[in-house]
Design an enzyme around this catalytic site. Structure first.
Site, short mmCIF file in Angstrom:
data_model
loop_
_atom_site.label_atom_id
_atom_site.label_comp_id
_atom_site.label_asym_id
_atom_site.label_seq_id
_atom_site.Cartn_x
_atom_site.Cartn_y
_atom_site.Cartn_z
N GLU A 296 166.54 39.31 114.13
CA GLU A 296 166.32 38.96 115.36
C GLU A 296 166.20 37.51 115.74
O GLU A 296 166.35 36.99 116.65
CB GLU A 296 164.71 39.58 115.77
CG GLU A 296 164.36 40.08 117.25
CD GLU A 296 163.10 40.83 117.13
OE1 GLU A 296 163.30 42.03 117.17
OE2 GLU A 296 162.14 40.21 117.33
N HIS A 325 172.06 54.49 93.24
CA HIS A 325 172.67 55.81 93.39
C HIS A 325 173.15 56.12 94.90
O HIS A 325 173.43 57.41 95.35
CB HIS A 325 171.72 56.86 92.92
CG HIS A 325 171.42 56.66 91.48
ND1 HIS A 325 172.16 57.09 90.42
CD2 HIS A 325 170.75 55.82 90.88
CE1 HIS A 325 171.68 56.64 89.25
NE2 HIS A 325 170.65 55.95 89.49
N LYS A 439 164.06 45.73 127.05
CA LYS A 439 162.73 46.16 127.41
C LYS A 439 162.85 46.24 128.92
O LYS A 439 162.17 47.23 129.61
CB LYS A 439 161.96 44.91 127.18
CG LYS A 439 161.29 45.04 125.63
CD LYS A 439 160.10 43.84 125.49
CE LYS A 439 159.94 43.70 124.03
NZ LYS A 439 158.84 42.73 124.03
O1 PA5 Z 1 159.27 39.07 116.80
C1 PA5 Z 1 158.72 39.57 117.94
O2 PA5 Z 1 158.33 38.84 118.78
C2 PA5 Z 1 159.05 40.75 118.52
O3 PA5 Z 1 159.61 41.82 117.53
C3 PA5 Z 1 157.76 41.35 118.74
O4 PA5 Z 1 157.05 41.56 117.54
C4 PA5 Z 1 157.85 42.96 119.37
O5 PA5 Z 1 158.82 42.97 120.32
C5 PA5 Z 1 156.42 43.24 119.66
O6 PA5 Z 1 155.90 42.58 120.64
P1 PA5 Z 1 154.45 42.53 120.86
O7 PA5 Z 1 153.81 42.08 119.74
O8 PA5 Z 1 154.46 41.37 122.01
O9 PA5 Z 1 153.88 43.76 121.53
#
Ligand code: PA5
Length: 470
Positions: A296, A325, A439
Site C-alpha cells: 500500500e 513444499h 471505497k
Molecule cells: O494503512 C491504511 O491507512 C489503511 O490500510 C487503513 O488501515 C484501512 O483502510 C482501515 O482504515 P481505518 O483504520 O481508517 O478504518
C-alpha cells in the site's frame, strides 16, 4: 536514553543480494556504493518530515499512555472471556501480527488458567458467515469489543459496529455500550469519536501523522497486545533501539536504509516481487502486516516527463518450512523477478528433541536425537543456499529470539525501510489513492449520498463488461 540489550539486536545479512554471491542477477556492490548520495538525501528527506511521520516517534510519545492502556487491559482481563477487535487493514493486521508473535500459538484453545487473558478474535472481514460464526462462539455478556478505525468511517468496520451496537442496545440498553465497547480512533475526524463521546465509551486516540499501516505501536496494536499479556513497554524499547540504529549518519550502516536501497535497486532491475518468508509460526502474520505496509505504501504511479511511471513490488507471504513444499520451486527455478527476505530465528522459545522410534530404518532414524530446532534451522539455511546457488537475490534478517523487544525492532525496521524506499523512489508512501477509489465505488453501490456520478460510472462499466461473460 535506555540501555538496550544489544545481544538481542536483530541483524540483516544481505550478502546474497549481491552479484558476488548470486551472480549476474544480483546487485553489483558498486551500484550500491553509487547510491550513497541518493541514500543520504533519502535519510535527510525522511528525517525532515518529523511532523508528518509521527509514527516514527511513537516509541517515545506513547510512553505517556502506557498506564492508561495497562489499566484498561487489566479491566478487560478481569471482565470478559472474549476480546474482539473490529477493524480492517492497518487497524487489524498489527493486532493480529502481535498476538501471533507474542502469545501462545494456540492462545484461544488454552484453558483460562493457563491463558491469563481473554480469547482474542480479530474480525477483519465482513463476510456474513464470519459474523454469524463469531456470534456463535462468543457470549455477549462476557465479551468486550475494541472497535478500531483511524478514519472513524470505514464502511466495513462501521457496519460491524452497527451490528454489535444493536445487539448490545437490545440486551442492555445504552448503559451497556460503555461496558462492552472500547473505541480507538482519531481525536476528531470521522464518526466514531462522536459516537464514543455520546455513549461515554473508553476511548484511545490514534495520533495525527500515524496512518493505519504505521499504527502498530500506538493503542491500535498496544491495547490488544497488552490485553493478551504482552510487555508493551519492551515493544517500544525495541522500536526505539532500531530507530537509533536507523538514524546512523553513515548510510551504509543504517539497516533500514540499506534494505530500502537494495530493494529499490532490485526493483529498477525488474524484480517486482518481494517475498517475506519467516521460519517461525509466530512470525507468520508479520508477513501479512508487512505485505500491506509494502504494497500500500509503494504501489504508486506518478507522471514524469509526460508519461505514467508505476512503482512497487508485489508482496508474497511464505512460511518456512511449510512453503518449501509449495513455493520454493519457483524461488529457485522460476524467473528472476523477485527478492526473498528470510526471517531466521536463532533461539526458539522451546526445544523439542525428536525421539528414537524407528532405529531400524536408517533413512528415518537419522532424524532421531536432533531437535526440531536444529531441523528448522538447517532447513532455513538449506533453502537460503538453494535460492542463492540458483542465482536469486535474497537476504536474511536474523532474530535472536521472538519477544517484545525484537518484534519492536522488526516493526521499526520495516516501517523505516518503507519510508526510505518511498523517498528513494520519489513517491508518497503514506497515502493510498487506489484504496480510496474502491471505497468510493462501494459507497456508490450502497447508495451513500453524494456518489451519484460514481454510480453512473459503475453502471456504464457493468453494461460494457456484461457482453463478455460466458
Ligand atoms: O494503512 C491504511 O491507512 C489503511 O490500510 C487503513 O488501515 C484501512 O483502510 C482501515 O482504515 P481505518 O483504520 O481508517 O478504518
Amino acid at each position: 536514553m535506555t540501555e538496550f540489550d544489544k545481544t538481542l539486536r536483530i541483524r540483516v545479512d544481505y550478502n546474497n543480494m549481491l552479484t558476488t554471491s548470486v551472480g549476474e542477477y544480483g546487485i553489483d556492490p558498486a551500484a550500491l556504493d553509487a547510491m550513497r548520495l541518493e541514500m543520504e538525501a533519502a535519510l535527510e528527506g525522511v528525517n525532515a518530515k518529523h511532523s508528518e511521520l509521527r509514527w516514527r516517534k511513537l516509541h517515545t510519545s506513547e510512553r505517556a499512555n502506557l498506564d492508561s492502556i495497562r489499566q484498561t487491559a487489566e479491566w478487560v482481563r478481569n471482565s470478559c472471556e472474549c476480546f474482539v477487535v473490529l477493524g480492517i487493514g492497518g487497524s487489524a493486521l498489527g493486532p493480529i501480527a502481535l498476538h501471533q508473535a507474542l502469545c501462545h500459538l494456540h492462545h484461544n484453545e488454552l484453558p483460562r488458567a493457563k491463558r491469563n487473558a481473554p480469547k482474542l478474535y480479530v474480525e477483519d472481514n465482513i463476510d456474513p458467515e464470519r459474523m454469524c460464526a463469531l456470534l456463535d462462539v462468543i457470549d455477549l455478556d462476557r465479551t468486550i469489543f475494541n472497535v478500531i478505525t483511524k478514519s472513524g468511517s470505514t464502511s466495513e468496520t462501521m457496519s460491524q459496529l452497527l451490528i454489535i451496537t444493536r445487539l448490545l442496545l437490545d440486551r442492555y440498553g445504552e448503559d451497556g455500550l460503555k461496558e462492552h465497547i472500547i473505541a480507538t480512533t482519531d481525536k476528531e475526524k470521522g464518526n466514531l469519536i462522536g459516537i464514543a463521546r455520546q455513549y461515554g465509551l473508553r476511548t484511545f486516540i490514534v495520533p495525527d501523522g500515524v496512518g493505519g499501516r504505521f499504527s502498530e505501536l500506538c493503542p491500535v496494536g498496544l491495547l490488544p497486545a497488552c490485553v493478551c499479556g504482552a510487555d508493551i513497554e519492551k515493544l517500544l524499547d525495541g522500536a526505539a533501539f532500531m530507530d537509533e540504529l536507523c538514524s546512523a549518519e553513515d548510510v551504509m550502516k543504517n539497516p533500514a536504509l540499506v534494505c530500502a536501497a537494495l530493494e529499490v535497486l532490485a526493483m529498477r532491475s525488474g524484480a517486482n516481487i518481494s517475498v517475506l518468508m519467516p521460519y517461525a509460526d509466530s512470525l507468520k502474520f508479520m508477513a501479512d502486516w508487512y505485505a500491506q505496509l509494502w504494497a500500500e505504501s509503494l504501489g504508486k504511479k506518478k507522471q514524469e516527463a509526460g508519461r505514467v511511471i508505476r512503482f512497487g513490488q508485489t508482496p508474497v507471504k511464505a512460511l518456512g518450512v511449510t512453503d518449501q513444499h509449495s513455493q520454493v520451486q519457483i524461488y529457485t527455478d522460476g524467473p528472476f523477478d523477485k527478492t526473498i527476505t528470510f526471517l531466521r530465528v536463532e533461539r526458539y522459545r522451546c526445544e523439542y528433541v525428536i525421539p528414537h522410534s524407528f532405529d531400524a530404518i536408517p533413512s528415518v532414524a537419522f532424524l532421531s536425537g536432533h531437535t526440531l530446532n536444529e531441523l528448522i534451522t538447517a532447513e532455513c539455511m538449506a533453502t537460503e543456499h538453494a535460492v542463492t546457488v540458483s542465482g536469486h537475490m535474497n537476504k536474511t534478517i536474523c532474530i535472536p529470539e521472538v519477544n517484545e523487544f525484537t518484534i519492536g525492532q522488526l516493526i521499526m525496521l520495516f516501517e523505516l525501510q518503507t519510508a526510505f524506499a518511498g523517498e528513494l523512489l520519489g513517491i508518497d508512501a503514506f497515502d493510498q489513492p487506489g484504496v480510496e477509489e474502491g471505497k468510493n465505488a462501494a459507497y456508490a453501490l450502497l447508495g451513500k449520498q453524494g456518489y451519484d456520478d460514481k454510480l453512473k460510472e459503475l453502471k456504464n462499466a457493468a453494461a460494457k463488461e456484461s457482453r463478455f461473460i460466458i
